[in-house]
Design an enzyme around this catalytic site. Structure first.
Site, PDB file in Angstrom:
ATOM      1  N   GLU A 126       9.863   1.831  10.608  1.00  0.00           N
ATOM      2  CA  GLU A 126      10.850   2.711  10.342  1.00  0.00           C
ATOM      3  C   GLU A 126      10.145   4.109  10.708  1.00  0.00           C
ATOM      4  O   GLU A 126       9.312   4.415   9.519  1.00  0.00           O
ATOM      5  CB  GLU A 126      11.561   2.635   9.023  1.00  0.00           C
ATOM      6  CG  GLU A 126      12.400   1.277   9.066  1.00  0.00           C
ATOM      7  CD  GLU A 126      13.333   1.183   7.919  1.00  0.00           C
ATOM      8  OE1 GLU A 126      13.094   1.814   6.768  1.00  0.00           O
ATOM      9  OE2 GLU A 126      14.199   0.368   7.789  1.00  0.00           O
TER      10      GLU A 126
ATOM     11  N   GLU B  87       9.363  16.884  14.276  1.00  0.00           N
ATOM     12  CA  GLU B  87       9.841  16.710  12.904  1.00  0.00           C
ATOM     13  C   GLU B  87       9.345  17.457  11.901  1.00  0.00           C
ATOM     14  O   GLU B  87       8.199  17.246  11.844  1.00  0.00           O
ATOM     15  CB  GLU B  87       9.718  15.256  12.539  1.00  0.00           C
ATOM     16  CG  GLU B  87      10.299  14.802  10.928  1.00  0.00           C
ATOM     17  CD  GLU B  87      10.056  13.465  10.940  1.00  0.00           C
ATOM     18  OE1 GLU B  87       8.683  13.075  10.965  1.00  0.00           O
ATOM     19  OE2 GLU B  87      10.969  12.560  10.172  1.00  0.00           O
TER      20      GLU B  87
ATOM     21  N   CYS C  95      13.790  10.924   6.338  1.00  0.00           N
ATOM     22  CA  CYS C  95      13.904  10.619   7.884  1.00  0.00           C
ATOM     23  C   CYS C  95      15.296  10.785   8.610  1.00  0.00           C
ATOM     24  O   CYS C  95      15.236  11.134   9.794  1.00  0.00           O
ATOM     25  CB  CYS C  95      13.511   9.245   7.659  1.00  0.00           C
ATOM     26  SG  CYS C  95      14.626   7.961   6.812  1.00  0.00           S
TER      27      CYS C  95
ATOM     28  N   LYS D 291       0.828  -1.081  -0.019  1.00  0.00           N
ATOM     29  CA  LYS D 291       0.014  -0.037   0.111  1.00  0.00           C
ATOM     30  C   LYS D 291       0.986   1.201  -0.108  1.00  0.00           C
ATOM     31  O   LYS D 291       1.497   1.495   1.249  1.00  0.00           O
ATOM     32  CB  LYS D 291      -0.765   0.019   1.240  1.00  0.00           C
ATOM     33  CG  LYS D 291      -2.260   0.635   1.117  1.00  0.00           C
ATOM     34  CD  LYS D 291      -2.363   2.042   0.788  1.00  0.00           C
ATOM     35  CE  LYS D 291      -1.935   2.914   2.109  1.00  0.00           C
ATOM     36  NZ  LYS D 291      -1.647   4.311   1.753  1.00  0.00           N
TER      37      LYS D 291
HETATM   38  P1  NAD Z   1       2.323   8.564   7.195  1.00  0.00           P
HETATM   39  O1  NAD Z   1       2.663   7.951   8.442  1.00  0.00           O
HETATM   40  O2  NAD Z   1       1.414   9.723   7.050  1.00  0.00           O
HETATM   41  O3  NAD Z   1       1.812   7.683   5.925  1.00  0.00           O
HETATM   42  C1  NAD Z   1       2.873   6.567   5.650  1.00  0.00           C
HETATM   43  C2  NAD Z   1       1.860   5.473   5.166  1.00  0.00           C
HETATM   44  O4  NAD Z   1       1.089   5.016   6.022  1.00  0.00           O
HETATM   45  C3  NAD Z   1       1.020   6.011   3.764  1.00  0.00           C
HETATM   46  O5  NAD Z   1       0.866   5.076   3.058  1.00  0.00           O
HETATM   47  C4  NAD Z   1      -0.241   6.164   4.645  1.00  0.00           C
HETATM   48  O6  NAD Z   1      -1.360   5.997   3.754  1.00  0.00           O
HETATM   49  C5  NAD Z   1      -0.412   4.995   5.567  1.00  0.00           C
HETATM   50  N1  NAD Z   1      -1.222   5.042   6.613  1.00  0.00           N
HETATM   51  C6  NAD Z   1      -1.846   6.415   7.152  1.00  0.00           C
HETATM   52  N2  NAD Z   1      -2.619   6.144   8.308  1.00  0.00           N
HETATM   53  C7  NAD Z   1      -2.541   4.789   8.270  1.00  0.00           C
HETATM   54  C8  NAD Z   1      -3.411   3.833   9.161  1.00  0.00           C
HETATM   55  N3  NAD Z   1      -3.990   4.126  10.253  1.00  0.00           N
HETATM   56  N4  NAD Z   1      -3.096   2.378   9.031  1.00  0.00           N
HETATM   57  C9  NAD Z   1      -2.212   1.825   8.064  1.00  0.00           C
HETATM   58  N5  NAD Z   1      -1.742   2.708   7.086  1.00  0.00           N
HETATM   59  C10 NAD Z   1      -1.754   4.164   7.351  1.00  0.00           C
HETATM   60  O7  NAD Z   1       3.900   9.223   6.703  1.00  0.00           O
HETATM   61  P2  NAD Z   1       4.035  10.169   5.625  1.00  0.00           P
HETATM   62  O8  NAD Z   1       3.874  11.683   5.767  1.00  0.00           O
HETATM   63  O9  NAD Z   1       3.847   9.457   4.254  1.00  0.00           O
HETATM   64  O10 NAD Z   1       5.798  10.112   5.459  1.00  0.00           O
HETATM   65  C11 NAD Z   1       6.694  10.901   6.255  1.00  0.00           C
HETATM   66  C12 NAD Z   1       7.176  10.288   7.632  1.00  0.00           C
HETATM   67  O11 NAD Z   1       7.938   8.910   7.222  1.00  0.00           O
HETATM   68  C13 NAD Z   1       8.213  11.053   8.353  1.00  0.00           C
HETATM   69  O12 NAD Z   1       7.736  10.973   9.544  1.00  0.00           O
HETATM   70  C14 NAD Z   1       9.459  10.347   7.988  1.00  0.00           C
HETATM   71  O13 NAD Z   1      10.476  10.532   8.971  1.00  0.00           O
HETATM   72  C15 NAD Z   1       9.064   8.943   7.890  1.00  0.00           C
HETATM   73  N6  NAD Z   1       9.996   8.132   7.169  1.00  0.00           N
HETATM   74  C16 NAD Z   1      10.805   7.158   8.044  1.00  0.00           C
HETATM   75  C17 NAD Z   1      11.910   6.566   7.406  1.00  0.00           C
HETATM   76  C18 NAD Z   1      12.603   5.710   7.987  1.00  0.00           C
HETATM   77  O14 NAD Z   1      13.621   4.878   7.512  1.00  0.00           O
HETATM   78  N7  NAD Z   1      12.956   6.012   9.580  1.00  0.00           N
HETATM   79  C19 NAD Z   1      12.148   6.815   6.048  1.00  0.00           C
HETATM   80  C20 NAD Z   1      11.326   7.518   5.118  1.00  0.00           C
HETATM   81  C21 NAD Z   1      10.225   8.146   6.101  1.00  0.00           C
END
Ligand code: NAD
Length: 502
Positions: free
Chosen positions: A265, A396, A299, A190
């Site tokens: 992550e 963040e 991230c 997804k």
């Molecule tokens: P997000 O958490 O808003 O969304 C990530 C994914 O989760 C999307 O596909 C979203 O549709 C899905 N999602 C949202 N709510 C959900 C739920 N209730 N159940 C299941 N899935 C759900 O994150 P974002 O805004 O897309 O990405 C940015 C974030 O990702 C930042 O916090 C960044 O630091 C983090 N990130 C971490 C790493 C790492 O390796 N640690 C790498 C890249 C990004």
């Protein structure tokens, strides 16, 4: 190549998406959402629609899990050598279409081509790296004592769900999907709703290269429906998730009733710590690179600049000067460093921190405003005079925004560095070996780089402490997540079996 050439080529790459929309991909077939509903993905360059995207929900997830479950029967028993050969072909096919992937990614995410062209190649490298380990992934250890020989081995855990975010989505998807497939798992993916295009390219490329239908399935949609349904589905054994920390906690709760194994992550607020004995030019270059590359939507970005007070003004002045010279522009312009942020919603969040900084009493040394009249462009920004209790030092922001905080002693640097809810990465600049040892022994972060920016080494563990995640990726750590370890015990001699009731 000029921007005009790139725009023309990008249009040819987008033509298919514009014609058919971004469909789900289940059991080898491209299909619309069961509900028939779709949503639009827009380009952050000008907010123009790029394509309609299937709006998947619980029924689509059900179908995808059924396809993954069926395919698991064969894929999990396909010899590792054969899985390796197929996944290497996938890597080659990604390389052959690297330009297409990069161009589409630039338009969907706003990330600059200079970085995205490498991200596509890195996606192929992920496939190669994990493919090479497929033949030995099930190997274990023989553990002997005088009476027993215990033999461990690993087997793929089952069909798994992979949920990815919108920053560098192609590379991150391969980072999770490649080891799952190499381990013998099948996947329902997804992708993020803000940037769904390259996930569709990945599944098409993989199947054209020989990945059997149903081994990798794609369900598009929003987190609260498609994502939630995936995490709650009893047919999936594990969820690999990359995204925000608060989404991670929701997923953990959603997955609890079905006892899902989770790998998270999550976010970061990573310090780059510069001591006055460091090679300042290299340290400043690395700090600037780690916050302003990838639009700061990274991230592991070094979003907190901790500088020893003796050199604080000098370092801040140099970082501000570099930030103000960074070229902002169209992501397909080869000269662009900073492109538009992913979406107006995210842009609004990032811009809100400029008011927060002012109200908290920090100084905006450079940037602090939108760039241009159209699109989600934000100027590379540096906040100075910040203290660690401010929101700009704790939260963040996930944009090209850096918060600089002075410190005087090693102890103070450590206290500030560790004084956030996150613990993903830390960057340390010093030429004093004892200081580097003490700091790295005490920094609370999953990954640390001494005298370097983030350079990824695929066999090394990747992941964070505290609110930055659970589990590690990379090397063999990825296989531990996607596989169950089992133990079989054999007697080494005719030992006495306890006799009860005889
Ligand atoms: P997000 O958490 O808003 O969304 C990530 C994914 O989760 C999307 O596909 C979203 O549709 C899905 N999602 C949202 N709510 C959900 C739920 N209730 N159940 C299941 N899935 C759900 O994150 P974002 O805004 O897309 O990405 C940015 C974030 O990702 C930042 O916090 C960044 O630091 C983090 N990130 C971490 C790493 C790492 O390796 N640690 C790498 C890249 C990004």
């Amino acid at each position: 190549m000029s921007l005009q050439d790139n725009l023309a080529r990008a249009e040819t790459y987008l033509a298919g998406f514009r014609r058919t929309g971004v469909l789900n991909h289940i059991g080898g077939d491209s299909v619309p959402a069961v509900s028939g509903e779709a949503f639009e993905t827009i380009s952050p360059v000008d907010l123009a629609p790029l394509a309609h995207v299937a709006k998947g929900g619980a029924e689509d997830v059900d179908r995808a899990v059924a396809a993954a479950t069926e395919a698991f029967k064969t894929w999990s028993r396909t010899p590792g050598k054969e899985r390796r050969a197929i996944l290497i072909k996938v890597a080659e096919a990604i390389e052959a279409r690297a330009e297409e992937i990069a161009f589409v990614e630039c338009l969907d995410t706003g990330q600059a081509l200079r970085f995205m062209s490498k991200a596509a190649i890195r996606g192929a490298a992920n496939f190669r790296f994990f493919a090479d380990q497929a033949p030995t992934a099930e190997d274990g250890a023989a553990l002997r004592n005088p009476t027993q020989m215990n033999v461990t081995s690993r087997r793929p855990i089952g069909p798994v769900g992979v949920i990815t975010p919108w920053n560098t989505p192609f590379m991150l998807s391969t980072w999770k999907i490649a080891p799952a497939l190499a381990a013998g798992c099948t996947v329902v993916h997804k992708p993020a709703e803000f940037s769904p295009l390259t996930a569709k390219l990945l599944v098409e490329i993989a199947e054209e290269a020989g990945l059997p239908p149903g081994v990798l399935n794609l369900v598009n949609g929003f987190g609260e429906d498609a994502g939630k349904a995936l995490t709650e589905h009893p047919g999936l054994k594990a969820i690999a998730f990359v995204g925000e920390s608060r989404t991670g906690s929701m997923i953990m709760a959603q997955g609890a009733p079905t006892l899902k194994r989770v790998h998270f992550e999550l976010g970061g607020k990573n310090p780059v710590i510069i001591f006055d004995d460091a090679d300042l030019e290299r340290a400043i270059d690395a700090a600037v690179f780690m916050i302003y590359s990838l639009n700061g939507e990274r991230c592991t970005s070094s979003s907190r600049l901790l500088v020893q007070d003796t050199i604080y003004d000098e370092v801040c002045a140099k970082v501000a000067a570099a930030a103000s010279r960074i070229k902002i522009g169209h992501p397909l312009d080869p000269d662009t460093v900073v492109g538009p942020l992913i979406h107006p919603e995210h842009e609004k969040k990032v811009l809100s921190y400029f008011d927060t900084a002012r109200s908290e009493g920090a100084t905006i040394a450079t940037g602090g405003e939108k760039a241009g009249d159209t699109g989600c462009y934000v100027k590379p920004t540096l906040f100075t005079g910040a203290t660690n209790d401010m929101a700009i030092a704790q939260e963040e922001i996930f944009g090209p925004v850096l918060t600089a905080i002075p410190f005087s002693t090693d102890e103070e640097a450590l206290e500030i560095a560790n004084g956030v809810p996150y613990g993903l990465s830390a960057y340390l600049w010093t030429n004093d070996l004892n200081r580097a040892m003490w700091m790295t022994d005490n920094l609370d972060a999953g990954m640390m780089w001494v005298n370097s920016e983030n350079i990824r080494h695929l066999p090394s563990p990747f992941g964070g402490t505290k609110a930055s995640g659970i589990g590690r990726d990379g090397g063999d750590w990825s296989f531990d997540f996607y596989m169950e370890t089992v133990n079989v015990s054999f007697p080494r001699q005719m030992h006495r079996v306890p006799k009860l009731g005889g």
